[in-house]
Design a protein around this motif. Structure first.
Motif, PDB file in Angstrom:
ATOM      1  N   GLU A   1       0.830  -1.201   0.000  1.00 33.23           N
ATOM      2  CA  GLU A   1       0.000   0.000   0.000  1.00 33.23           C
ATOM      3  C   GLU A   1       0.867   1.255   0.000  1.00 33.23           C
ATOM      4  N   ARG A   2       1.961   1.243   0.768  1.00 36.37           N
ATOM      5  CA  ARG A   2       2.856   2.396   0.818  1.00 36.37           C
ATOM      6  C   ARG A   2       3.410   2.700  -0.569  1.00 36.37           C
ATOM      7  N   ALA A   3       3.824   1.665  -1.287  1.00 32.23           N
ATOM      8  CA  ALA A   3       4.382   1.871  -2.625  1.00 32.23           C
ATOM      9  C   ALA A   3       3.333   2.413  -3.593  1.00 32.23           C
ATOM     10  N   ALA A   4       2.075   2.093  -3.358  1.00 31.43           N
ATOM     11  CA  ALA A   4       0.994   2.526  -4.250  1.00 31.43           C
ATOM     12  C   ALA A   4       0.426   3.899  -3.897  1.00 31.43           C
ATOM     13  N   MET A   5       0.633   4.368  -2.679  1.00 30.62           N
ATOM     14  CA  MET A   5      -0.035   5.583  -2.220  1.00 30.62           C
ATOM     15  C   MET A   5       0.290   6.842  -3.015  1.00 30.62           C
ATOM     16  N   PRO A   6       1.518   7.093  -3.425  1.00 30.83           N
ATOM     17  CA  PRO A   6       1.738   8.315  -4.216  1.00 30.83           C
ATOM     18  C   PRO A   6       0.878   8.343  -5.483  1.00 30.83           C
ATOM     19  N   LEU A   7       0.769   7.211  -6.159  1.00 31.35           N
ATOM     20  CA  LEU A   7      -0.078   7.150  -7.345  1.00 31.35           C
ATOM     21  C   LEU A   7      -1.548   7.291  -6.958  1.00 31.35           C
ATOM     22  N   ALA A   8      -1.961   6.629  -5.904  1.00 39.01           N
ATOM     23  CA  ALA A   8      -3.359   6.725  -5.469  1.00 39.01           C
ATOM     24  C   ALA A   8      -3.732   8.175  -5.163  1.00 39.01           C
ATOM     25  N   ARG A   9      -2.817   8.898  -4.525  1.00 37.95           N
ATOM     26  CA  ARG A   9      -3.092  10.300  -4.233  1.00 37.95           C
ATOM     27  C   ARG A   9      -3.152  11.124  -5.518  1.00 37.95           C
ATOM     28  N   ALA A  10      -2.267  10.817  -6.464  1.00 40.39           N
ATOM     29  CA  ALA A  10      -2.227  11.580  -7.720  1.00 40.39           C
ATOM     30  C   ALA A  10      -3.494  11.412  -8.543  1.00 40.39           C
ATOM     31  N   VAL A  11      -4.139  10.265  -8.416  1.00 40.30           N
ATOM     32  CA  VAL A  11      -5.375  10.015  -9.184  1.00 40.30           C
ATOM     33  C   VAL A  11      -6.614  10.174  -8.294  1.00 40.30           C
ATOM     34  N   HIS A  12      -6.432  10.817  -7.152  1.00 46.46           N
ATOM     35  CA  HIS A  12      -7.535  11.130  -6.239  1.00 46.46           C
ATOM     36  C   HIS A  12      -8.305   9.885  -5.812  1.00 46.46           C
ATOM     37  N   GLY A  13      -7.544   8.795  -5.598  1.00 51.85           N
ATOM     38  CA  GLY A  13      -8.125   7.577  -5.064  1.00 51.85           C
ATOM     39  C   GLY A  13      -8.924   6.739  -6.046  1.00 51.85           C
ATOM     40  N   ASP A  14      -8.923   7.099  -7.311  1.00 51.32           N
ATOM     41  CA  ASP A  14      -9.680   6.327  -8.301  1.00 51.32           C
ATOM     42  C   ASP A  14      -8.894   5.056  -8.636  1.00 51.32           C
ATOM     43  N   ILE A  15      -9.314   3.940  -8.082  1.00 51.45           N
ATOM     44  CA  ILE A  15      -8.571   2.683  -8.208  1.00 51.45           C
ATOM     45  C   ILE A  15      -8.481   2.209  -9.656  1.00 51.45           C
ATOM     46  N   ASP A  16      -9.517   2.447 -10.439  1.00 55.36           N
ATOM     47  CA  ASP A  16      -9.483   2.016 -11.839  1.00 55.36           C
ATOM     48  C   ASP A  16      -8.431   2.794 -12.628  1.00 55.36           C
ATOM     49  N   ILE A  17      -8.370   4.094 -12.414  1.00 56.74           N
ATOM     50  CA  ILE A  17      -7.350   4.894 -13.103  1.00 56.74           C
ATOM     51  C   ILE A  17      -5.964   4.519 -12.585  1.00 56.74           C
ATOM     52  N   ALA A  18      -5.837   4.314 -11.281  1.00 54.29           N
ATOM     53  CA  ALA A  18      -4.536   3.943 -10.712  1.00 54.29           C
ATOM     54  C   ALA A  18      -4.033   2.630 -11.320  1.00 54.29           C
ATOM     55  N   ARG A  19      -4.894   1.637 -11.382  1.00 57.45           N
ATOM     56  CA  ARG A  19      -4.473   0.343 -11.953  1.00 57.45           C
ATOM     57  C   ARG A  19      -4.146   0.476 -13.431  1.00 57.45           C
ATOM     58  N   SER A  20      -4.939   1.241 -14.150  1.00 44.14           N
ATOM     59  CA  SER A  20      -4.682   1.440 -15.581  1.00 44.14           C
ATOM     60  C   SER A  20      -3.365   2.174 -15.797  1.00 44.14           C
ATOM     61  N   PHE A  21      -3.121   3.185 -14.973  1.00 45.82           N
ATOM     62  CA  PHE A  21      -1.863   3.935 -15.110  1.00 45.82           C
ATOM     63  C   PHE A  21      -0.670   3.056 -14.774  1.00 45.82           C
ATOM     64  N   TRP A  22      -0.798   2.238 -13.722  1.00 46.79           N
ATOM     65  CA  TRP A  22       0.309   1.341 -13.376  1.00 46.79           C
ATOM     66  C   TRP A  22       0.578   0.372 -14.530  1.00 46.79           C
ATOM     67  N   ALA A  23      -0.471  -0.131 -15.155  1.00 46.49           N
ATOM     68  CA  ALA A  23      -0.293  -1.045 -16.296  1.00 46.49           C
ATOM     69  C   ALA A  23       0.410  -0.326 -17.451  1.00 46.49           C
ATOM     70  N   PHE A  24       0.033   0.918 -17.707  1.00 45.21           N
ATOM     71  CA  PHE A  24       0.699   1.717 -18.733  1.00 45.21           C
ATOM     72  C   PHE A  24       2.182   1.884 -18.398  1.00 45.21           C
ATOM     73  N   ALA A  25       2.475   2.312 -17.173  1.00 45.46           N
ATOM     74  CA  ALA A  25       3.866   2.555 -16.770  1.00 45.46           C
ATOM     75  C   ALA A  25       4.680   1.269 -16.817  1.00 45.46           C
ATOM     76  N   HIS A  26       4.111   0.184 -16.308  1.00 43.49           N
ATOM     77  CA  HIS A  26       4.814  -1.101 -16.315  1.00 43.49           C
ATOM     78  C   HIS A  26       5.091  -1.553 -17.749  1.00 43.49           C
ATOM     79  N   GLY A  27       4.096  -1.445 -18.603  1.00 47.11           N
ATOM     80  CA  GLY A  27       4.282  -1.840 -20.001  1.00 47.11           C
ATOM     81  C   GLY A  27       5.348  -1.013 -20.690  1.00 47.11           C
ATOM     82  N   MET A  28       5.332   0.285 -20.473  1.00 44.11           N
ATOM     83  CA  MET A  28       6.341   1.159 -21.079  1.00 44.11           C
ATOM     84  C   MET A  28       7.740   0.777 -20.612  1.00 44.11           C
ATOM     85  N   VAL A  29       7.875   0.539 -19.310  1.00 41.33           N
ATOM     86  CA  VAL A  29       9.180   0.189 -18.747  1.00 41.33           C
ATOM     87  C   VAL A  29       9.673  -1.147 -19.300  1.00 41.33           C
ATOM     88  N   VAL A  30       8.819  -2.144 -19.313  1.00 46.10           N
ATOM     89  CA  VAL A  30       9.233  -3.466 -19.790  1.00 46.10           C
ATOM     90  C   VAL A  30       9.622  -3.397 -21.267  1.00 46.10           C
TER      91      VAL A  30
END
Length: 182
Positions: free
Chosen positions: A116-145
């Motif tokens: 949860e600690r690792a996810a909180m900066p993103l959660a705060r940036a997307v105002h707690g919207d879990i769907d946007i947070a998960r989608s953004f993480w998938a985007f970032a992970h895909g770009m990095v890989v």
């Protein structure tokens, strides 16, 4: 964690950083610590436990780097600032990134609240919207890989691609929350 267990984890991290995940064997780790492989089992039941320890290190490091980036946001778009930190973390620690984010997460071995600690900066940036947070993480992970795997054409403007993705997610947040939020 006992001193010997810390030495074992330091040796595992060094092997991982220098040679990659394929170098992680109980025998190689023991050699690096200067003990026999069976002695490792007094501290870690198996290689999976060592890898879980590396995942803990990876999540702690990511959390610290995202928290530091979050503290520096200032006038820049939060998702752009966090994405830069995420990308820097992955590119600077590619093997640790892959162990932490490219394999099943050893959730039962994580210190309470770490994921949860690792996810909180993103959660705060997307105002707690879990769907946007998960989608953004998938985007970032895909770009990095894709970047780690050398899948983008040479000369591709990856900074522009990251900015485009961040802008698209910022629009999604504005669409859900209103223009005054982001």
């Amino acid at each position: 964690m006992a001193d010997r267990a810390r030495q074992i984890m330091a040796a595992a991290r060094e092997l991982l950083d220098v040679e990659g995940p394929d170098a992680l064997s109980m025998r190689r780790i023991a050699e690096r610590v200067g003990i026999r492989a069976p002695s490792l089992y007094k501290h870690f039941p198996d290689k999976a436990a060592v890898e879980a320890g590396l995942q803990v290190q990876g999540l702690i490091q990511l959390a610290e780097e995202l928290e530091a980036a979050e503290a520096e946001i200032g006038g820049e778009p939060p998702l752009l600032v966090l994405s830069r930190a995420y990308r820097r973390h992955a590119l600077a620690n590619p093997h640790l990134y892959r162990i932490t984010h490219g394999r099943p997460l050893a959730r039962t071995e994580l210190p309470e609240g770490l994921e949860e600690r690792a996810a909180m900066p993103l959660a705060r940036a997307v105002h707690g919207d879990i769907d946007i947070a998960r989608s953004f993480w998938a985007f970032a992970h895909g770009m990095v890989v894709l970047e780690l795997d050398g899948r983008f054409p040479s000369g591709a403007d990856l900074d522009a691609a990251w900015c485009t993705g961040c802008e698209a997610f910022a629009r999604a947040i504005r669409d859900k929350t209103g223009p005054d939020i982001v």
